[in-house]
Scaffold this active site. Structure first.
Site, PDB file in Angstrom:
ATOM      1  N   ARG A   1      -9.821 -12.375   0.554  1.00 55.28           N
ATOM      2  CA  ARG A   1     -10.909 -13.024   0.455  1.00 55.28           C
ATOM      3  C   ARG A   1     -10.453 -13.425   0.064  1.00 55.28           C
ATOM      4  O   ARG A   1     -10.702 -15.193  -0.031  1.00 55.28           O
ATOM      5  CB  ARG A   1     -11.196 -12.682  -1.326  1.00 55.28           C
ATOM      6  CG  ARG A   1     -10.160 -12.478  -2.123  1.00 55.28           C
ATOM      7  CD  ARG A   1     -10.841 -11.349  -2.933  1.00 55.28           C
ATOM      8  NE  ARG A   1     -10.469  -9.420  -2.612  1.00 55.28           N
ATOM      9  CZ  ARG A   1     -11.319  -9.034  -3.844  1.00 55.28           C
ATOM     10  NH1 ARG A   1     -11.188  -9.138  -5.011  1.00 55.28           N
ATOM     11  NH2 ARG A   1     -11.158  -7.880  -3.514  1.00 55.28           N
TER      12      ARG A   1
ATOM     13  N   LYS B   1       0.968  -0.895   0.289  1.00 59.79           N
ATOM     14  CA  LYS B   1      -0.093   0.126   0.240  1.00 59.79           C
ATOM     15  C   LYS B   1       1.028   1.249  -0.409  1.00 59.79           C
ATOM     16  O   LYS B   1       1.640   1.359   1.511  1.00 59.79           O
ATOM     17  CB  LYS B   1      -0.766  -0.054   1.589  1.00 59.79           C
ATOM     18  CG  LYS B   1      -2.282  -0.870   0.840  1.00 59.79           C
ATOM     19  CD  LYS B   1      -2.907  -1.310   2.425  1.00 59.79           C
ATOM     20  CE  LYS B   1      -3.338  -2.281   2.883  1.00 59.79           C
ATOM     21  NZ  LYS B   1      -4.615  -2.086   2.185  1.00 59.79           N
TER      22      LYS B   1
END
Length: 477
Positions: free
Chosen positions: A332, A257
């Site tokens: 996920r 990030k």
């Protein structure tokens, strides 16, 4: 936090008083003289609902209830007024308050009490100037329509929210996977639910390819937690399974990030796991007669060691293959294994909670949770009604087949990322490949962690999901 909520038929001494009232004439019975009543009436004429009367160190609060407030929106207004009142108590270092229900409405009185209770939370354990000071609040409630059991239920539910908030607010330096496992084990022992934890070796045997793959960049091993509350006379024949994303810190992995501020609150990426833990605490401590199982896959996501990289192929617990396009779409991957594992319980319903996508934040901000899945419209409505009741609202997104086309892979069964469009939905479509039971996916990325003070939700971890799931599960009893 030491929170006490007590029913009373007497007027406790030395505490502040809150009067919940429609007919202001009733205030005469509590010592309001003509000047005080005239002051209240003038404020009512000015359409003020929360009125503060102060005479030196004596403070009274009067909350005027309107007929159009007997609904979810009105109850939320009461919670927020409870938060405002708590702000005054805290400022003046008051630790006791008594609510006088002069309306005779259970829901209104509980909402005001809940706003006070939830506002009393603080996370100051690392502040050297107050770490030894126990935070205390005692709330007395004088009401003909409530009893101590009602108030005990609210206190235990508030405590469960605090458990969730504490887990999220704790930094990864003091809450890595091993420490999370220890906390869950302790909470199970205290509140009476069973806990089983799978270590890395067991996960390798079970072929949890998603969880193991995300964990490859970490020096700390992953864990998979099974929490179970199974009372003898459960009202449901098949369990409800709650699945929570437990990424204790998310760097993004190799896809680090980089935008300013994007890493600041990534300790909160286990908000879904914390909501599941809090929900089990709430259900077990209040002894709801409903069979509930919590599944929590846990790891951190770091770019070290043999970390997975874009282009890698992972084989998941159910045998499906996944092309990794972005290592920052890791939640996920670990949820997929947990959802697949839920099949063994033959559940009537699976609900997962995850701080999963920035798309959910962009769509709804901090004001609601994104929901989607394969459960019936009736079940979705029940969950949304529970969310509306506690003002943790769920917006059901479309789940059309066309969105599934966006995650098809040329070299594997599916890929872990769609395009920029509809990112929250394509993340849900990815998860749908791993669950066969009726299922609801809740993306709590927006409301799970708020950066500015938000009434009784505070700042930082909100504990979102705990109150909603408790209300939903209670409705099944």
């Amino acid at each position: 936090m030491q929170l006490s909520i007590k029913h009373t038929g007497e007027r406790p001494e030395g505490v502040r008083n809150i009067f919940l009232v429609k007919d202001t004439a009733l205030l005469k019975d509590f010592g309001f003289n003509n000047d005080a009543l005239a002051y209240v009436e003038a404020k009512v004429e000015a359409e003020e609902k929360l009125i503060t009367i102060q005479n030196y160190n004596i403070v009274y609060y009067v909350r005027i209830v309107a007929d159009d407030e007997l609904n979810n929106k009105g109850y939320e207004a009461l919670r927020k007024d409870g938060s405002s009142i708590y702000g005054g108590l805290k400022k003046d270092k008051q630790t006791g308050v008594c609510i006088y229900d002069l309306v005779g409405d259970k829901a209104l009185t509980l909402a005001l009490t809940e706003g006070l209770a939830l506002s009393s939370y603080s996370f100051g354990k690392y502040k050297t100037d107050n770490k030894d000071e126990a935070q205390e609040l005692t709330i007395w409630v004088a009401s003909s329509v409530l009893n101590q059991a009602n108030l005990d239920e609210l206190r235990l539910l508030s405590n469960a929210v605090f458990v969730s908030r504490n887990l999220v607010n704790e930094p990864v330096s003091t809450l890595n996977v091993e420490e999370l496992s220890d906390r869950i084990t302790e909470l199970g022992a205290v509140h009476g639910f069973d806990v089983e934890i799978f270590n890395k070796s067991k996960l390798e045997t079970l072929k949890f390819g998603g969880l193991l793959g995300v964990n490859k960049g970490s020096v700390d091993p992953p864990a998979f937690h099974i929490l179970e509350w199974k009372p003898e006379k459960a009202t449901n024949e098949k369990p409800v399974v709650l699945v929570g994303k437990g990424v204790v810190f998310d760097t993004g992995g190799i896809n680090l990030k980089t935008p300013p501020g994007s890493l600041d609150d990534m300790k909160a990426d286990m908000g879904g796991a914390a909501s599941v833990v809090g929900s089990l605490v709430a259900v077990a401590s209040n002894k709801l007669p409903v069979h509930v199982i919590g599944l929590i896959p846990a790891t951190d996501n770091r770019p070290g060691g043999n970390a997975i990289v874009p282009g890698d192929i992972l084989t998941m617990h159910n045998g499906k293959t996944v092309e990794v396009l972005n290592t920052d779409a890791e939640g996920r991957l670990i949820l997929a294994d947990a959802l697949s594992y839920s099949k063994k319980y033959e559940p009537e319903l699976v609900i997962d909670l995850a701080t999963l996508t920035g798309s959910a934040v962009m769509a709804l901000g901090q004001y609601a949770t994104v929901g989607m899945g394969s459960a019936s419209d009736e079940v979705f409505k029940q969950l949304q009604d529970a969310g509306d009741c506690v003002y943790e609202r769920v917006v059901q997104f479309p789940f059309w087949d066309e969105y599934g086309e966006l995650i098809k892979s040329d070299i594997a069964d599916i890929k872990n990322l769609g395009g920029r469009e509809a990112g929250a939905i394509t993340a849900g479509k990815f998860l749908s490949h791993f669950v066969e039971s009726p299922w609801i996916h809740l993306d709590i990325a927006g409301p799970a962690f708020v950066k500015k003070e938000d009434s009784y939700r505070g700042a930082g971890a909100s504990g979102v999901g705990v109150r909603m799931l408790y209300e939903f599960l209670k409705s099944k009893c």
